[in-house]
Design a protein around this motif. Structure first.
Motif, short mmCIF file in Angstrom:
data_model
loop_
_atom_site.label_atom_id
_atom_site.label_comp_id
_atom_site.label_asym_id
_atom_site.label_seq_id
_atom_site.Cartn_x
_atom_site.Cartn_y
_atom_site.Cartn_z
N GLN A 76 73.68 11.94 16.86
CA GLN A 76 72.90 11.10 15.95
C GLN A 76 72.92 9.65 16.46
OE1 GLN A 76 74.34 10.84 11.93
NE2 GLN A 76 72.37 10.17 11.11
N GLY A 77 71.84 8.94 16.18
CA GLY A 77 71.75 7.55 16.61
C GLY A 77 71.54 7.40 18.10
N ALA A 78 70.91 8.38 18.72
CA ALA A 78 70.66 8.33 20.16
C ALA A 78 69.37 9.08 20.48
CB ALA A 78 71.83 8.94 20.94
N LEU A 79 68.77 8.78 21.62
CA LEU A 79 67.55 9.44 22.07
C LEU A 79 67.72 9.86 23.53
CD1 LEU A 79 64.72 7.17 20.59
CD2 LEU A 79 65.40 9.43 19.80
N GLU A 80 67.21 11.05 23.83
CA GLU A 80 67.21 11.52 25.22
C GLU A 80 65.97 10.98 25.93
OE1 GLU A 80 67.03 15.62 27.88
OE2 GLU A 80 66.46 15.62 25.77
N GLN A 81 66.17 10.30 27.03
CA GLN A 81 65.07 9.76 27.79
C GLN A 81 64.44 10.82 28.69
OE1 GLN A 81 64.10 6.48 27.06
NE2 GLN A 81 65.62 6.98 25.49
N SER A 82 63.33 10.49 29.29
CA SER A 82 62.66 11.39 30.20
C SER A 82 63.55 11.70 31.40
CB SER A 82 61.34 10.77 30.66
OG SER A 82 60.79 11.47 31.75
N ASN A 83 63.42 12.91 31.96
CA ASN A 83 64.19 13.26 33.16
C ASN A 83 63.41 12.97 34.44
OD1 ASN A 83 62.28 15.30 33.05
ND2 ASN A 83 63.73 16.96 33.39
N VAL A 84 62.38 12.14 34.35
CA VAL A 84 61.58 11.76 35.51
C VAL A 84 62.30 10.67 36.29
CG1 VAL A 84 59.40 10.77 36.30
CG2 VAL A 84 59.42 12.38 34.38
N ASP A 85 62.50 10.90 37.58
CA ASP A 85 63.06 9.89 38.49
C ASP A 85 61.87 9.15 39.11
OD1 ASP A 85 64.20 8.38 40.48
OD2 ASP A 85 65.59 9.94 41.12
N LEU A 86 61.65 7.91 38.67
CA LEU A 86 60.46 7.18 39.10
C LEU A 86 60.42 6.97 40.60
CD1 LEU A 86 57.88 5.77 38.24
CD2 LEU A 86 59.20 3.68 37.89
N SER A 87 61.54 6.64 41.21
CA SER A 87 61.55 6.41 42.66
C SER A 87 61.18 7.68 43.42
CB SER A 87 62.92 5.90 43.10
OG SER A 87 63.93 6.84 42.78
N LYS A 88 61.68 8.83 42.96
CA LYS A 88 61.35 10.09 43.62
C LYS A 88 59.88 10.43 43.44
CE LYS A 88 62.56 14.99 43.78
NZ LYS A 88 63.43 16.07 43.23
N GLU A 89 59.35 10.19 42.24
CA GLU A 89 57.94 10.50 42.00
C GLU A 89 57.03 9.63 42.85
OE1 GLU A 89 56.79 13.02 40.05
OE2 GLU A 89 58.90 13.54 39.86
N MET A 90 57.38 8.35 43.02
CA MET A 90 56.56 7.47 43.84
C MET A 90 56.61 7.90 45.31
SD MET A 90 55.17 5.56 41.67
CE MET A 90 54.35 4.44 42.81
#
Length: 276
Positions: free
Chosen positions: A230-244
């Motif tokens: 509770q009181g937390a959020l899971e962020q996206s599992n996308v690695d921006l550097s890898k995607e670029m």
């Protein structure tokens, strides 16, 4: 049209689809609970020309006999990755995050006059008024969050001090001191590649498929496996550097194939310009 042009044209259409997939991942790098997809390529049909029929003359050959000419590459499959995303603390009571991969919340979605149960990892819940005295727990898109019995979760408007346990139990203290208790509808996905993305960070089951083969509801003692914070959020599992990096490689491959078509066109022009 020669084979090099066919090869390049077929591959370019598939590379464009991979670029679209990478762009979708990049666009959702900040989407709560988003799970990325990856594309894998496979070879299309090829034709073999046997220019050497006597294997005695190919004793030291390490490659297959003959010459193989393909017609390009295609996307063999797109894979949904359910790896755990980073957990960000928000201290907001209605924000919840899974600390384990493969767990999903159940959401009730109404489309075209029909209701369907869908699944999401997004835990930034909201409260929306229902009537004059109650509020309902909904997703960030306004869809009702379901409890373990498949019903909407409705609190008294005066409910305070909402607590969500690690097993997904919600306890809201009311003005008269009597707590309201609900259990979030939770499922574990066993075969994520069969889930169908339906937009809005939601997934649904494919038609004519046995639901028990894909998802299992967390009930009874299995609810302890949920691992909710509770009181937390899971962020996206996308690695921006890898995607670029993947985007740059795909763009370069697209350019090479485009150049191949241009060179093939020039070669055909030279052949056609020859006069006897």
């Amino acid at each position: 049209m020669n084979r090099s042009m066919i090869h390049a044209a077929n591959t370019m259409s598939q590379l464009q689809q991979r670029l679209d997939l990478i762009s979708h991942n990049v666009a959702n790098v900040n989407t709560v609970g988003y799970k990325k997809r990856e594309a894998t390529f496979s070879e299309m049909l090829y034709q073999q020309f046997d220019n050497q029929f006597d294997e005695r003359f190919e004793n030291n050959r390490l490659t297959p006999m003959g010459i193989r000419q393909g017609v390009g590459a295609k996307i063999g499959a797109t894979k949904l990755l359910l790896t755990q995303g980073a957990i960000q603390q928000t201290e907001r009571p209605l924000d919840v995050a899974f600390s384990k991969a493969g767990m999903f919340f159940q959401v009730l979605v109404e489309q075209n006059g029909q209701q369907a149960v869908k699944y999401t990892r997004s835990g930034n819940f909201q409260l929306t008024p229902v009537g004059q005295n109650d509020v309902m727990l909904v997703s960030d898109n306004g869809y009702p969050i379901l409890d373990a019995n498949g019903n909407s979760i409705v609190f008294s408007r005066e409910a305070t001090d909402i607590t969500i346990t690690a097993s997904g139990e919600i306890v809201a203290q009311s003005a008269n001191g009597i707590p309201q208790t609900f259990e979030l509808g939770l499922v574990q996905v066993n075969r994520p590649q069969l889930l169908v993305a339906s937009g809005g960070n939601l997934f649904e089951l494919p038609p004519n498929q046995n639901a028990e083969e894909i998802v299992n509801e967390l009930i009874g003692v299995r609810r302890q496996e949920a691992g909710i914070q509770q009181g937390a959020l899971e962020q996206s599992n996308v690695d921006l550097s890898k995607e670029m990096s993947e985007m740059m490689l795909t763009q370069r491959a697209y350019q090479f194939n485009s150049r191949s078509i241009s060179m093939s066109d020039q070669m055909m022009g030279l052949v056609n310009s020859i006069r006897s």
